[in-house]
Design a protein around this motif. Structure first.
Motif, PDB file in Angstrom:
ATOM      1  N   VAL A  40     -17.810   6.468   7.333  1.00  0.00           N
ATOM      2  CA  VAL A  40     -17.466   5.180   6.728  1.00  0.00           C
ATOM      3  C   VAL A  40     -16.229   5.329   5.845  1.00  0.00           C
ATOM      4  O   VAL A  40     -15.388   4.427   5.771  1.00  0.00           O
ATOM      5  N   GLY A  41     -16.124   6.499   5.173  1.00  0.00           N
ATOM      6  CA  GLY A  41     -14.948   6.759   4.340  1.00  0.00           C
ATOM      7  C   GLY A  41     -13.662   6.734   5.149  1.00  0.00           C
ATOM      8  O   GLY A  41     -12.634   6.221   4.691  1.00  0.00           O
ATOM      9  N   MET A  42     -13.721   7.277   6.380  1.00  0.00           N
ATOM     10  CA  MET A  42     -12.537   7.261   7.241  1.00  0.00           C
ATOM     11  C   MET A  42     -12.173   5.821   7.623  1.00  0.00           C
ATOM     12  O   MET A  42     -10.992   5.462   7.654  1.00  0.00           O
ATOM     13  N   LEU A  43     -13.190   5.002   7.919  1.00  0.00           N
ATOM     14  CA  LEU A  43     -12.930   3.594   8.238  1.00  0.00           C
ATOM     15  C   LEU A  43     -12.307   2.881   7.043  1.00  0.00           C
ATOM     16  O   LEU A  43     -11.400   2.050   7.195  1.00  0.00           O
ATOM     17  N   TYR A  44     -12.794   3.210   5.850  1.00  0.00           N
ATOM     18  CA  TYR A  44     -12.281   2.580   4.633  1.00  0.00           C
ATOM     19  C   TYR A  44     -10.823   2.977   4.383  1.00  0.00           C
ATOM     20  O   TYR A  44      -9.970   2.110   4.124  1.00  0.00           O
ATOM     21  N   ILE A  45     -10.542   4.276   4.471  1.00  0.00           N
ATOM     22  CA  ILE A  45      -9.174   4.740   4.234  1.00  0.00           C
ATOM     23  C   ILE A  45      -8.223   4.189   5.288  1.00  0.00           C
ATOM     24  O   ILE A  45      -7.089   3.804   4.989  1.00  0.00           O
ATOM     25  N   ARG A  46      -8.688   4.113   6.548  1.00  0.00           N
ATOM     26  CA  ARG A  46      -7.830   3.571   7.599  1.00  0.00           C
ATOM     27  C   ARG A  46      -7.531   2.086   7.374  1.00  0.00           C
ATOM     28  O   ARG A  46      -6.442   1.603   7.702  1.00  0.00           O
ATOM     29  N   SER A  47      -8.504   1.350   6.805  1.00  0.00           N
ATOM     30  CA  SER A  47      -8.250  -0.067   6.519  1.00  0.00           C
ATOM     31  C   SER A  47      -7.176  -0.231   5.445  1.00  0.00           C
ATOM     32  O   SER A  47      -6.487  -1.243   5.398  1.00  0.00           O
ATOM     33  N   LEU A  48      -7.048   0.800   4.587  1.00  0.00           N
ATOM     34  CA  LEU A  48      -6.015   0.763   3.547  1.00  0.00           C
ATOM     35  C   LEU A  48      -4.672   1.266   4.072  1.00  0.00           C
ATOM     36  O   LEU A  48      -3.617   0.715   3.728  1.00  0.00           O
ATOM     37  N   TYR A  49      -4.713   2.319   4.898  1.00  0.00           N
ATOM     38  CA  TYR A  49      -3.479   2.939   5.408  1.00  0.00           C
ATOM     39  C   TYR A  49      -3.579   3.123   6.923  1.00  0.00           C
ATOM     40  O   TYR A  49      -3.789   4.234   7.423  1.00  0.00           O
ATOM     41  N   PRO A  50      -3.460   2.033   7.693  1.00  0.00           N
ATOM     42  CA  PRO A  50      -3.638   2.103   9.146  1.00  0.00           C
ATOM     43  C   PRO A  50      -2.605   2.958   9.867  1.00  0.00           C
ATOM     44  O   PRO A  50      -2.885   3.489  10.940  1.00  0.00           O
ATOM     45  N   GLU A  51      -1.419   3.091   9.283  1.00  0.00           N
ATOM     46  CA  GLU A  51      -0.365   3.855   9.956  1.00  0.00           C
ATOM     47  C   GLU A  51      -0.550   5.365   9.807  1.00  0.00           C
ATOM     48  O   GLU A  51       0.057   6.138  10.535  1.00  0.00           O
ATOM     49  N   GLU A  52      -1.381   5.775   8.859  1.00  0.00           N
ATOM     50  CA  GLU A  52      -1.574   7.214   8.617  1.00  0.00           C
ATOM     51  C   GLU A  52      -2.810   7.779   9.333  1.00  0.00           C
ATOM     52  O   GLU A  52      -2.987   8.994   9.386  1.00  0.00           O
ATOM     53  N   MET A  53      -3.670   6.925   9.858  1.00  0.00           N
ATOM     54  CA  MET A  53      -4.894   7.397  10.513  1.00  0.00           C
ATOM     55  C   MET A  53      -5.011   6.788  11.908  1.00  0.00           C
ATOM     56  O   MET A  53      -4.761   5.597  12.093  1.00  0.00           O
TER      57      MET A  53
END
Length: 235
Positions: free
Chosen positions: A64-77
């Protein structure tokens, strides 16, 4: 969670709510906490279920943390990599609840490698976002570093190495990490409202300018009509 329910276009509030929920579950089913002690005394949480909830909440935090971080920085993940880790952690968490204790205990250590890879990927993505000077990435990096230090402190404490006098620094680290997430999300919502206000103000100015322009055109047309009428009357 309510923010997501009323505005489902943005997924960030949903993932943040799930991260908070998983942290709460992790803290109340393990250790000397009031709720855990009450459940334990009532016989509602045996060791098998306690372990399942503890490890499931821990592993799901990565997915879930990966989904959260990707929602903030989609270009980095990567979307594909993020979904793979999310599916893996959800599937393994379900396995913890249905499998007997004797079976899933032997799988905990191998799966920790998967969780470690996911955690490293999160740190790498945030580091990349910081290097690229993405919005609030430095605050996110500070939160991750605090979490890493908290985990290292508690792990070394079990081996008799004391970095701090606190043997359970992870809950404190979680608290600081969540507080920083509140700051990030508050700033993002504030910026969104500010952008909306600027857009509204800009539209109002354009409407006023257009109204003035149309009024001038109307007055010019009326003047031309008067000239034409005068010419016709003279003729």
């Amino acid at each position: 969670l309510l923010v997501y329910i009323y505005k489902r276009i943005i997924s960030t509030p949903l993932y943040f709510a799930l991260v908070c929920l998983l942290i709460v579950i992790k803290l109340i089913v393990f250790g000397n906490h009031t709720i855990y002690q009450y459940i334990k005394l009532e016989g509602l949480l045996n060791f098998k279920w306690q372990s399942a909830w503890y490890y499931a909440s821990t592993y799901l935090l990565v997915g879930v943390g990966m989904l959260y971080i990707r929602s903030l920085y989609p270009e980095e993940m990567s979307r594909k990599v993020t979904r793979i880790f999310a599916v893996l952690t959800v599937a393994y968490s379900l396995f913890l609840f249905v499998a007997p204790l004797s079976i899933y205990q032997s799988t905990l250590q191998p799966f920790q490698i998967v969780v470690l890879v996911g955690a490293v990927y999160i740190v790498w993505a945030i580091g990349l976002a910081t290097a690229r000077r993405r919005r609030d990435a430095n605050i996110q990096a500070a939160g991750i570093l605090i979490m890493v230090f908290a985990g290292l402190n508690d792990a070394l404490y079990t081996f008799g190495i004391e970095l701090t006098s606190n043997a359970e620094f992870v809950p404190v680290g979680f608290g600081i990490f969540l507080s920083l997430q509140f700051v990030i999300n508050a700033k993002r919502f504030s910026n969104a409202f500010s952008a909306l206000e600027r857009l509204s103000s800009s539209l109002e100015e354009k409407v006023i300018e257009r109204t003035v322009e149309v009024t001038k055109q109307k007055e010019e047309i009326e003047r031309q009509n008067e000239k034409i009428k005068s010419s016709i009357n003279y003729a």
